[in-house]
Design a protein around this motif. Structure first.
Motif, PDB file in Angstrom:
ATOM      1  N   ALA A  46       0.843  -1.210   0.000  1.00  0.00           N
ATOM      2  CA  ALA A  46       0.000   0.000   0.000  1.00  0.00           C
ATOM      3  C   ALA A  46       0.872   1.252   0.000  1.00  0.00           C
ATOM      4  N   ALA A  47       1.914   1.265   0.840  1.00  0.00           N
ATOM      5  CA  ALA A  47       2.765   2.456   0.964  1.00  0.00           C
ATOM      6  C   ALA A  47       3.615   2.701  -0.287  1.00  0.00           C
ATOM      7  N   LEU A  48       4.121   1.636  -0.903  1.00  0.00           N
ATOM      8  CA  LEU A  48       5.042   1.802  -2.035  1.00  0.00           C
ATOM      9  C   LEU A  48       4.355   1.823  -3.392  1.00  0.00           C
ATOM     10  N   LEU A  49       3.153   1.266  -3.470  1.00  0.00           N
ATOM     11  CA  LEU A  49       2.512   1.132  -4.766  1.00  0.00           C
ATOM     12  C   LEU A  49       1.150   1.826  -4.833  1.00  0.00           C
ATOM     13  N   GLY A  52      -3.895   9.199  -7.170  1.00  0.00           N
ATOM     14  CA  GLY A  52      -4.481  10.153  -8.108  1.00  0.00           C
ATOM     15  C   GLY A  52      -5.079   9.506  -9.352  1.00  0.00           C
ATOM     16  N   LEU A  53      -4.794   8.228  -9.590  1.00  0.00           N
ATOM     17  CA  LEU A  53      -5.364   7.551 -10.753  1.00  0.00           C
ATOM     18  C   LEU A  53      -6.838   7.258 -10.513  1.00  0.00           C
ATOM     19  N   SER A  54      -7.607   7.340 -11.563  1.00  0.00           N
ATOM     20  CA  SER A  54      -9.049   7.061 -11.478  1.00  0.00           C
ATOM     21  C   SER A  54      -9.303   5.569 -11.608  1.00  0.00           C
ATOM     22  N   ARG A  55     -10.436   5.161 -11.084  1.00  0.00           N
ATOM     23  CA  ARG A  55     -10.824   3.759 -11.251  1.00  0.00           C
ATOM     24  C   ARG A  55     -11.313   3.565 -12.684  1.00  0.00           C
ATOM     25  N   ARG A  56     -11.299   2.324 -13.114  1.00  0.00           N
ATOM     26  CA  ARG A  56     -11.713   1.989 -14.477  1.00  0.00           C
ATOM     27  C   ARG A  56     -13.187   2.289 -14.679  1.00  0.00           C
ATOM     28  N   ARG A  57     -13.534   2.681 -15.877  1.00  0.00           N
ATOM     29  CA  ARG A  57     -14.921   3.004 -16.231  1.00  0.00           C
ATOM     30  C   ARG A  57     -15.815   1.791 -15.943  1.00  0.00           C
ATOM     31  N   GLU A  91     -16.470   0.512  -4.504  1.00  0.00           N
ATOM     32  CA  GLU A  91     -16.266  -0.690  -3.681  1.00  0.00           C
ATOM     33  C   GLU A  91     -15.469  -1.743  -4.447  1.00  0.00           C
ATOM     34  N   ASP A  92     -15.822  -1.969  -5.719  1.00  0.00           N
ATOM     35  CA  ASP A  92     -15.086  -2.944  -6.530  1.00  0.00           C
ATOM     36  C   ASP A  92     -13.638  -2.500  -6.729  1.00  0.00           C
ATOM     37  N   HIS A  93     -13.426  -1.205  -6.915  1.00  0.00           N
ATOM     38  CA  HIS A  93     -12.064  -0.683  -7.082  1.00  0.00           C
ATOM     39  C   HIS A  93     -11.254  -0.911  -5.801  1.00  0.00           C
ATOM     40  N   ASP A  94     -11.864  -0.627  -4.646  1.00  0.00           N
ATOM     41  CA  ASP A  94     -11.176  -0.845  -3.365  1.00  0.00           C
ATOM     42  C   ASP A  94     -10.846  -2.326  -3.160  1.00  0.00           C
ATOM     43  N   ARG A  95     -11.760  -3.201  -3.553  1.00  0.00           N
ATOM     44  CA  ARG A  95     -11.490  -4.650  -3.443  1.00  0.00           C
ATOM     45  C   ARG A  95     -10.337  -5.051  -4.357  1.00  0.00           C
ATOM     46  N   MET A  96     -10.285  -4.469  -5.565  1.00  0.00           N
ATOM     47  CA  MET A  96      -9.192  -4.751  -6.490  1.00  0.00           C
ATOM     48  C   MET A  96      -7.857  -4.309  -5.885  1.00  0.00           C
ATOM     49  N   LEU A  97      -7.831  -3.125  -5.280  1.00  0.00           N
ATOM     50  CA  LEU A  97      -6.601  -2.644  -4.642  1.00  0.00           C
ATOM     51  C   LEU A  97      -6.202  -3.557  -3.484  1.00  0.00           C
ATOM     52  N   LEU A 147       2.119   3.725 -14.043  1.00  0.00           N
ATOM     53  CA  LEU A 147       2.064   5.135 -14.471  1.00  0.00           C
ATOM     54  C   LEU A 147       2.223   5.267 -15.985  1.00  0.00           C
ATOM     55  N   ARG A 148       3.151   4.502 -16.553  1.00  0.00           N
ATOM     56  CA  ARG A 148       3.388   4.574 -17.996  1.00  0.00           C
ATOM     57  C   ARG A 148       2.183   4.104 -18.800  1.00  0.00           C
ATOM     58  N   HIS A 149       1.448   3.156 -18.243  1.00  0.00           N
ATOM     59  CA  HIS A 149       0.336   2.554 -18.985  1.00  0.00           C
ATOM     60  C   HIS A 149      -1.028   3.018 -18.504  1.00  0.00           C
ATOM     61  N   ALA A 150      -1.051   3.985 -17.631  1.00  0.00           N
ATOM     62  CA  ALA A 150      -2.325   4.491 -17.109  1.00  0.00           C
ATOM     63  C   ALA A 150      -2.917   5.475 -18.110  1.00  0.00           C
ATOM     64  N   GLY A 151      -3.555   4.934 -19.138  1.00  0.00           N
ATOM     65  CA  GLY A 151      -4.155   5.776 -20.170  1.00  0.00           C
ATOM     66  C   GLY A 151      -5.178   6.726 -19.570  1.00  0.00           C
ATOM     67  N   LYS A 152      -5.031   8.000 -19.856  1.00  0.00           N
ATOM     68  CA  LYS A 152      -5.928   9.047 -19.361  1.00  0.00           C
ATOM     69  C   LYS A 152      -6.061   9.027 -17.838  1.00  0.00           C
TER      70      LYS A 152
END
Length: 189
Positions: free
Chosen positions: A15-18, A24-29, A34-40, A63-68
């Motif tokens: 959590a601290a390093l990654l 600041g990245l947004s969750r997937r459309r 809740e699903d995003h938090d479970r994925m993390l 970061l390199r592949h975080a499109g938009k």
């Protein structure tokens, strides 16, 4: 090298390093918060084996592949992680499941479990008949090699490379036995 510590400590390190540096990245459309938090949470649990350097490497890849400014797919992140650093065998679901399977038990009984385990650690697909034949041949070669090395050790002629090979073989055999004993204990419960 895998990190030590409790499960909670290792996940907190992920959590601290990654995860936190990528807040600041947004969750997937189409993905709920809740699903995003479970994925993390799954990522923190699944990547807890990784070294600090490799976690930083995954951070850079994300970061390199975080499109938009959007998180890449979870499966893609796990794939990158496995490319950078394979999980320890006992944390690798595929290696454990293959060694615990009927094929793993058969391999142990027939003497080619270490060779199967080594294939499983490389995350290859379940081997077919051709590969199993090759593993059996490799096991026969390895049996002869172990005999020669043991004879050379007794005669004082074994080199460091042979001793290291034999130690690695026995370490993999101990892992196979440990994984299968956990499976047998689970079956008895």
């Amino acid at each position: 090298m895998a990190m030590n510590g409790t499960k909670a400590e290792r996940e907190a390190r992920v959590a601290a390093l990654l995860i936190e540096p990528l807040a600041g990245l947004s969750r997937r459309r189409g993905t709920s918060a809740e699903d995003h938090d479970r994925m993390l949470g799954r990522l923190a649990e699944r990547l807890a084996y990784m070294s600090d350097d490799n976690l930083r490497g995954i951070h850079d890849l994300i970061l390199r592949h975080a499109g938009k400014g959007v998180w890449p797919a979870e499966a893609l992140i796990k794939s990158w992680a496995y490319d950078l650093q394979l999980p320890p065998p006992r944390e690798c679901d595929y290696a454990r499941s293959l060694i615990r399977s009927a094929m793993g038990r058969q391999a142990r009984e027939e003497g080619w479990a270490v060779e199967l385990y080594q294939v499983a650690k490389r995350l290859g697909p379940p081997p077919g008949r051709y590969i199993i034949g090759k593993l059996r041949d490799e096991a026969a070669t390895n049996r002869r090699r172990r005999l020669v090395i043991r004879e050379n050790i007794e005669a004082g002629r074994a080199g460091e490379q042979d001793r290291a090979w034999l130690a690695a073989y026995h370490a993999d055999l101990a892992e196979v036995d440990a994984i299968q004993s956990v499976a047998q204990d689970g079956d008895a419960a």
